[in-house]
Design an enzyme around this catalytic site. Structure first.
Site, PDB file in Angstrom:
ATOM      1  N   ASP A  74      44.595  45.042  36.547  1.00  0.00           N
ATOM      2  CA  ASP A  74      44.618  45.867  35.342  1.00  0.00           C
ATOM      3  C   ASP A  74      45.026  47.299  35.669  1.00  0.00           C
ATOM      4  O   ASP A  74      45.651  47.557  36.700  1.00  0.00           O
ATOM      5  CB  ASP A  74      43.237  45.818  34.672  1.00  0.00           C
ATOM      6  CG  ASP A  74      43.326  45.852  33.157  1.00  0.00           C
ATOM      7  OD1 ASP A  74      43.689  46.910  32.621  1.00  0.00           O
ATOM      8  OD2 ASP A  74      43.023  44.825  32.515  1.00  0.00           O
ATOM      9  N   HIS A 301      41.282  50.867  29.971  1.00  0.00           N
ATOM     10  CA  HIS A 301      41.549  49.451  29.707  1.00  0.00           C
ATOM     11  C   HIS A 301      40.871  48.555  30.734  1.00  0.00           C
ATOM     12  O   HIS A 301      40.141  47.621  30.390  1.00  0.00           O
ATOM     13  CB  HIS A 301      43.061  49.229  29.703  1.00  0.00           C
ATOM     14  CG  HIS A 301      43.499  47.900  29.197  1.00  0.00           C
ATOM     15  ND1 HIS A 301      43.558  46.789  30.003  1.00  0.00           N
ATOM     16  CD2 HIS A 301      43.910  47.505  27.971  1.00  0.00           C
ATOM     17  CE1 HIS A 301      44.002  45.758  29.289  1.00  0.00           C
ATOM     18  NE2 HIS A 301      44.226  46.164  28.056  1.00  0.00           N
ATOM     19  N   SER A 473      43.553  41.406  25.148  1.00  0.00           N
ATOM     20  CA  SER A 473      43.084  41.968  26.419  1.00  0.00           C
ATOM     21  C   SER A 473      41.574  41.880  26.547  1.00  0.00           C
ATOM     22  O   SER A 473      41.041  41.852  27.654  1.00  0.00           O
ATOM     23  CB  SER A 473      43.493  43.447  26.530  1.00  0.00           C
ATOM     24  OG  SER A 473      44.833  43.579  26.884  1.00  0.00           O
TER      25      SER A 473
END
Length: 570
Positions: A74, A301, A473
């Site tokens: 990621d 994220h 996600s």
């Protein structure tokens, strides 16, 4: 995949970037909303994944969990986050900070993982979109000054030419949109003080806005924005100071999203790779590059993803990951603010596999993939090592058989079966049974295996904080966490068996899928499973059909026959 931050639209076409929730309580105070994705559908009528009952079932069988390393490929992870620190993977064979590759794996001081998008000169934050890189590379080849040579190259390289034309179309459209949106939000941001002045000290209501008499185009636009904002329940009736704070935050988030697109991601002249990472990008045999900066410039994220997999409650925070009892997070940074590069993805997969990860979460994707063969080779390598790959389906609200979303486990969309047996592709569901498919989620009955919660997901973000985010996600790590639960208690499971257990036990729904088609427009027809995963049911299915007691249940120095005789005598 920063686009997951966009939650709603103003009716005028001006995007709202707030994470609005329709819950009766303030989302920051609503404990049920924070943990909704763990709920049991049978008892709560919400399509959660039944986390706690899965643990109860497995423990009722006398099983003890063995930690499972989950690689988070990621943007980076805040490995010091209080909600993650207990469940971070630690490379015990490496001595921190001594500048020596103690374990001989080729990566110096990789204590918690590795960063493939950094180097001695720092770390990549914003990078190009893949279509930008393709256009820059192939435009001189296919549309250069020599038209005869152009045609010859097109004939000689048909696959590359097709990729170039697809990339050019996307690049042209998206670059224009990015510039227009950036200019629009910059304009609105500059107007915020005058907007507040137009309220003339009054609280924001539709009536107050309706009484405004614009005399210039700028004032008309400002009044239009205020009119939309006045219908937002979270802002309506607020004081001018509160409205200004809200609008300033909204515009900052919008500009943070569109400015990198307009100035860097779709800029043919922007390329940070050489000066920062310093590798030879087109040399796919090159593997030993990067640094150990696990967090990177923007780890929102990746930290959110990690918390969904393995977050633990701490302080007043109730958030926890699906695999909070079972998963250890290995951070492998490979995704910038922009599109990931195939070389980094392939190397990230191999690094994670070689260092003990048994599940890899991949919450990223893109429409073209110049190095897909190298990524596919890495997929096969992971398959040979018994590693499960969990992949987000994507957020374009598209059928991925018609709009391919790389990396994919189908070499051709017409193939009946994927070329590997160890990948599960995940769409995003909501906590609204009537609108169960998240309206951004990609879908396809053959190429998407399951759906999992991916809307209004509360999880860890950098600097000890928590936020709601949405996207496939977020759905993908729900499944990665679920797989870690199955594998921790039943270590003999293969990736294919875990996938089968999750697919065959999903809670189905025939509600309208709200897709842009009149064909197969039902939730149970837009994925292989036809429903949302249920970890408790998957655990029972795996235990009943696949579980085999491990050899360590028998003392190593005593022969099985001796154990049997001893038991009989008792």
């Amino acid at each position: 995949m920063k686009k997951i931050l966009i939650a709603a639209c103003f009716m005028t076409g001006v995007l709202s970037f707030a994470q609005q929730a329709t819950a009766p309580l303030d989302p920051i105070k609503d404990k049920n909303l924070m943990t909704w994705y763990h709920q049991d559908f049978a008892s709560g009528n919400i399509y959660g994944v039944n986390t706690q009952n899965a643990y109860k079932y497995l423990e009722s069988k006398g099983l003890k969990p063995k930690s499972v390393i989950v690689g988070v490929l990621d943007s980076g992870v805040d490995v010091e986050h209080p909600g993650l620190i207990k469940n971070r993977w630690v490379n015990v064979n490496e001595i921190p900070g001594n500048g020596i590759d103690d374990d001989g794996n080729g990566y110096i001081d990789d204590i918690y993982g590795w960063n493939f998008i950094g180097g001695k000169n720092g770390d990549i934050d914003v990078d190009n979109m893949e279509v930008t890189r393709v256009v820059k590379k192939y435009q001189p080849i296919f549309e250069g000054a020599n038209s005869v040579q152009n045609k010859a190259n097109q004939a000689k390289m048909p696959a590359d030419f097709d990729m170039y034309m697809k990339s050019k179309e996307i690049f042209t459209k998206k670059s224009i949109e990015a510039k227009q949106n950036y200019e629009t939000y910059k304009r609105i941001s500059d107007m915020v003080p005058s907007m507040i002045a137009m309220l003339n000290g009054q609280n924001l209501t539709p009536e107050v806005v309706g009484a405004i008499k614009p005399t210039t185009p700028e004032q008309a636009m400002a009044a239009s924005v205020l009119g939309q904002v006045s219908r937002d329940p979270s802002v309506a009736g607020k004081s001018p100071a509160e409205v200004q704070k809200f609008l300033t935050a909204q515009m900052k988030e919008a500009l943070d999203y569109y400015e990198p697109q307009a100035l860097k991601q779709y800029n043919l002249d922007y390329d940070p790779r050489a000066s920062v990472v310093g590798d030879h990008y087109d040399d796919y045999s090159e593997k030993k590059y990067g640094n150990n900066h696990y967090k990177g410039p923007d780890a929102q994220h990746g930290t959110h993803v990690a918390g969904i997999i393995a977050g633990t409650p701490q302080g007043s925070e109730v958030q926890y990951g699906v695999g909070y009892k079972t998963a250890k997070i290995m951070t492998v940074r490979a995704v910038p603010n922009g599109d990931e590069r195939d070389k980094d993805v392939a190397n990230a997969i191999r690094y994670a596999v070689d260092n003990g990860a048994k599940i890899l979460n991949m919450s990223f994707g893109k429409p073209v993939s110049p190095g897909k063969e190298f990524v596919w080779d890495a997929f096969k390598y992971a398959e040979s090592k018994g590693v499960l790959l969990v992949k987000a389906a994507g957020n374009e609200n598209e059928n991925i058989a018609e709009h391919v979303y790389f990396p994919t486990n189908f070499k051709n969309v017409t193939d009946a079966q994927p070329f590997i047996s160890n990948m599960i592709v995940v769409g995003a569901s909501t906590n609204d049974n009537e609108f169960l498919r998240a309206d951004f989620s990609n879908y396809n009955k053959k190429m998407v295996n399951v759906f999992a919660p991916g809307d209004k997901i509360y999880s860890t973000v950098p600097d000890g904080k928590y936020e709601y985010l949405q996207g496939t996600s977020m759905a993908s790590p729900v499944v990665a966490g679920a797989a870690s639960v199955l594998l921790a208690y039943m270590p003999n499971l293969t990736p294919a068996q875990m996938i089968e257990a999750l697919v065959k036990t999903s809670n189905k729904s025939s509600v309208n899928a709200m897709i842009n088609s009149n064909t197969n427009n039902r939730f149970d027809l837009i994925s292989e499973a036809g429903g949302v995963i249920d970890v408790r049911k998957a655990a029972e299915y795996a235990y009943t059909n696949f579980y085999k007691p491990s050899a360590h249940s028998v003392p190593s120095k005593v022969k099985p026959s001796a154990v049997k005789k001893k038991t009989v005598k008792r």
